[in-house]
Write a protein that holds these residues in place. Structure first.
Motif, PDB file in Angstrom:
ATOM      1  N   MET A 134     -14.494  58.876  93.060  1.00  0.00           N
ATOM      2  CA  MET A 134     -13.626  60.051  93.132  1.00  0.00           C
ATOM      3  C   MET A 134     -13.806  60.653  94.533  1.00  0.00           C
TER       4      MET A 134
ATOM      5  N   TYR B 258     -17.803  58.897  89.354  1.00  0.00           N
ATOM      6  CA  TYR B 258     -17.215  59.497  88.159  1.00  0.00           C
ATOM      7  C   TYR B 258     -17.437  58.522  87.005  1.00  0.00           C
TER       8      TYR B 258
ATOM      9  N   ARG C  90      -9.201  55.708  87.705  1.00  0.00           N
ATOM     10  CA  ARG C  90      -9.302  56.190  89.093  1.00  0.00           C
ATOM     11  C   ARG C  90      -8.363  57.352  89.324  1.00  0.00           C
TER      12      ARG C  90
ATOM     13  N   ALA D 156      -9.715  60.460  87.708  1.00  0.00           N
ATOM     14  CA  ALA D 156     -10.866  60.972  88.467  1.00  0.00           C
ATOM     15  C   ALA D 156     -10.414  61.647  89.752  1.00  0.00           C
ATOM     16  N   GLU D 157      -9.351  61.119  90.352  1.00  0.00           N
ATOM     17  CA  GLU D 157      -8.826  61.717  91.590  1.00  0.00           C
ATOM     18  C   GLU D 157      -8.026  62.984  91.318  1.00  0.00           C
TER      19      GLU D 157
END
Ligand code: WT7
Length: 649
Positions: A549, A559, A615, A618-619
């Protein structure tokens, strides 16, 4: 546009540097047009017992896969790094050691003194049964003995495996066992930022899981009381008192292994990256000179730890091969306060500072005043390594730390490459903030698309290297097939780096980051698979998935999504327990920054975890999850989005 921003080579660099723009073009052109002659010529930098007559002999093709450099040459790496300088200018300072606590005195070792120390350590190793080809694990803090121990191994032809002092007993045990090392060199304790690290106690714990271990040499660093096991543990100072300060260097073939360094990959346990003696040393020496244009009398400071390849190549092997004065620092860049790194620069009149973007981002947070409180007029060059440097950090480094005077040398490379691969030369290369600029001589980078088509001109794709270079790793310790499978099958006939990159209209390279399941936390490489297997080793965890992240200081944070076993209850206490668990299993660098309990993970109907979605969550990019039509249970994603963990800012 960042690309329009150009920092031309400063006039004084244009005049004084060994290599100017035209020189670079010639050197680079020759290195690719006639690599045999080019590299045999470069090899003259080293002192050979038998000078090589063959340069590279390699093929990346499966049928004939082999890599060797200078195969008929013989040398000793330690003799190249010490003896020849001790003979020619023995009073020159080889190593300046700066202690953790600024109130303590620094220590200095001339080349002559370093020779005596290394010989003594080498004799202690021999007296403890270490012979050529044996593996020696080094688990030491950043004290002078770490340099001495590494070079002592090189002197007698033992293969060193340095394990970073921040790794856990479990991680240490795995690394001892994997290379079947019988001897570990450690210290009573390490010190960093005023804190103590109980290294000897970690070795004791690791020993229970590492049956190959027979002998532990303990350096007295802090004087702390430690338990010594009879018949296994000895104090270095006791053994050294009886050892001679004379030890002839062992003649080695250029292809004999010099060291193993474990690094994370996208799958499985860490790989033992193996480097050679001749090719590696030449690569470290050449790139140290090309990137930093080192001159006698200057102080070179690579602010890394010897536990990483940066410390191997640019604290020790490169600078010492070039007869430099290298600075070794025990502590942290911002302890006791945010000025420390610059105070060390002033104290030792450092010419070149080489550090990581994560350090710069942390320092930037404290503002410019701690920098301005120092002089820094000795600085002439600033280096960056370990991760992409964001243009803001680049500009700050250039404007504030270097007062607009010092070129920024952003070096892209990997544990596997042994030394810098894409990086500017200070007298030759105009700079662009965030770009690692141009390839080093002998390096033939290529951009490829997913189908393996070579992309030309300005383009973005995956980064491969189309030919071998002397500093290339030779194998994965104990698993040559894994070496081939990992690096040479994605794009047959080429070395695949695992990185993405872009080449602009001027032929400048911009590294965009890993394209595999490796994340870069504070310039340190972490395999997501390793963190996942640590998590699932916890009795309450059924399944885990780990992704990177964005993190404003570390570059990337960790993460973790965790699914608990049926009947287990998620709680704050369990959250903290799992975070600590990973920290204990692998080490502080692997500690998750965010951990989310997930009733289920998004999977395809065939059961594959869809990391792309994890992903994005998490971003925080939850509006653009992309195609979720192949999910077995789409509702899982809604729960993950609703319970996303954010970092405190
Ligand atoms: C990975 C290698 C290089 C020694 C320390 C890390 C990333 C490294 C840069 C850079 C952009 C960089 C890459 C690479 N990386 N330097 N200057 N710009 N990315 O060695 O632990 O083997 O990690 O670090 O992703 O693959 P490592």
């Amino acid at each position: 546009m960042a690309e329009a921003e150009l920092y031309p080579v400063p006039d004084e660099w244009r005049q004084r540097a060994r290599i100017d723009a035209e020189g670079y073009d010639k050197l680079y052109g020759r290195s690719l047009a006639d690599p045999g002659a080019f590299w045999l010529d470069q090899a003259k930098r080293l002192d050979w017992i038998k000078r090589p007559e063959i340069a590279g002999d390699w093929s990346f093709d499966e049928a004939d896969f082999h890599i060797s450099w200078f195969a008929d040459g013989k040398l000793n790496v330690a003799a190249n790094c010490i003896d020849r300088h001790a003979k020619a200018h023995g009073d020159r300072v080889a190593i300046i050691w700066e202690p953790d606590d600024p109130a303590e005195e620094p220590r200095r070792f001339t080349y002559r003194q370093l020779l005596a120390e290394v010989c003594r350590f080498a004799n202690v190793l021999k007296a403890n049964g270490v012979a050529k080809g044996d593996r020696v694990t080094i688990y030491l803090p950043m004290i002078p003995e770490a340099a001495v121990a590494v070079l002592a191994c090189a002197r007698i032809g033992a293969i060193h495996s340095v394990v970073f002092g921040g790794f856990s007993p479990d991680a240490l045990a795995g690394r001892i066992q994997d290379c079947d090392s019988k001897l570990v060199i450690t210290a009573d304790e390490g010190r960093r930022g005023g804190k103590r690290i109980a290294l000897k106690a970690c070795v004791d714990e690791a020993a229970d899981r590492a049956p190959s271990l027979e002998r532990v040499i303990v350096v007295r660093a802090t004087g702390a009381e430690v338990a010594m096991r009879d018949g296994r543990d000895i104090w270095y100072h006791d053994a050294a008192a009886e050892a001679s300060g004379d030890c002839p260097p062992e003649p080695m073939n250029a292809e004999d292994p010099l060291f193993i360094l474990y690094t994370s990959g996208s799958t499985g346990k860490p790989k033992g990256v193996l480097h050679s003696s001749g090719g590696y040393l030449l690569w470290a020496a050449c790139t140290h000179e090309w990137c930093f244009d080192y001159r006698v009398g200057e102080v070179f400071w690579c602010a890394a730890d010897i536990g990483w390849v940066t410390g191997h190549s640019y604290i020790l092997y490169g600078p010492l091969a070039n007869g430099a004065t290298t600075l070794m620092y025990e502590g942290l860049p911002n302890w006791p306060d945010a000025s420390r790194i610059w105070q060390v620069v002033d104290r030792h009149q450092v010419s070149t500072l080489f550090t990581a973007p994560t350090v710069l981002r942390a320092l930037m947070k404290d503002g410019d005043a701690p920098v301005h409180a120092t002089d820094r007029s000795s600085l002439r060059l600033l280096g960056s390594v370990g991760e992409p440097i964001n243009p803001e950090a680049w500009r700050w480094y250039h404007r504030v730390a270097g007062e607009g005077r010092c070129p920024i040398i952003d070096t892209w490379w990997q544990t596997e490459t042994g030394g810098a691969m894409i990086a500017p030369m200070p007298g030759a290369t105009d700079l662009k903030p965030g770009s690692a600029t141009r390839p080093m001589p002998g390096v033939d980078p290529q951009l490829l698309d997913a189908e393996g088509q070579v992309l030309h001109g300005a383009a973005e794709g995956n980064l491969a290297i189309a030919r071998s270079w002397p500093g290339q790793m030779r194998t994965v310790w104990g698993d040559h097939d894994r070496f081939f499978q990992t690096y040479f099958t994605t794009y047959p006939g080429k070395y695949f780096t695992g990185d993405g990159a872009r080449r602009d209209d001027d032929g400048y390279w911009w590294i965009t980051g890993r394209v595999d399941d490796v994340i870069n936390v504070s310039g340190h490489r972490m395999g997501t698979a390793e963190v996942e297997s640590a998590l699932v080793a916890h009795p309450k965890v059924a399944e885990a998935a780990v992704v990177g992240m964005p993190h404003d200081v570390k570059g990337q944070g960790i993460y973790a999504y965790v699914t608990l076993n049926g009947g287990e209850e998620a709680s704050d206490a369990l959250h903290d327990e799992l975070v600590q668990w990973v920290r204990r299993e692998i080490g502080p660098i692997a500690k998750p920054d965010a951990l989310q309990f997930a009733p289920g993970l998004p999977k395809t109907r065939s059961g594959k975890i869809m990391r792309r979605i994890l992903r994005k969550i998490a971003e925080g990019d939850t509006g653009a999850l992309g195609d979720t039509s192949t999910l077995a249970e789409p509702a899982v994603v809604d729960d993950l989005v609703a319970n996303r963990v954010t970092l405190p800012t």
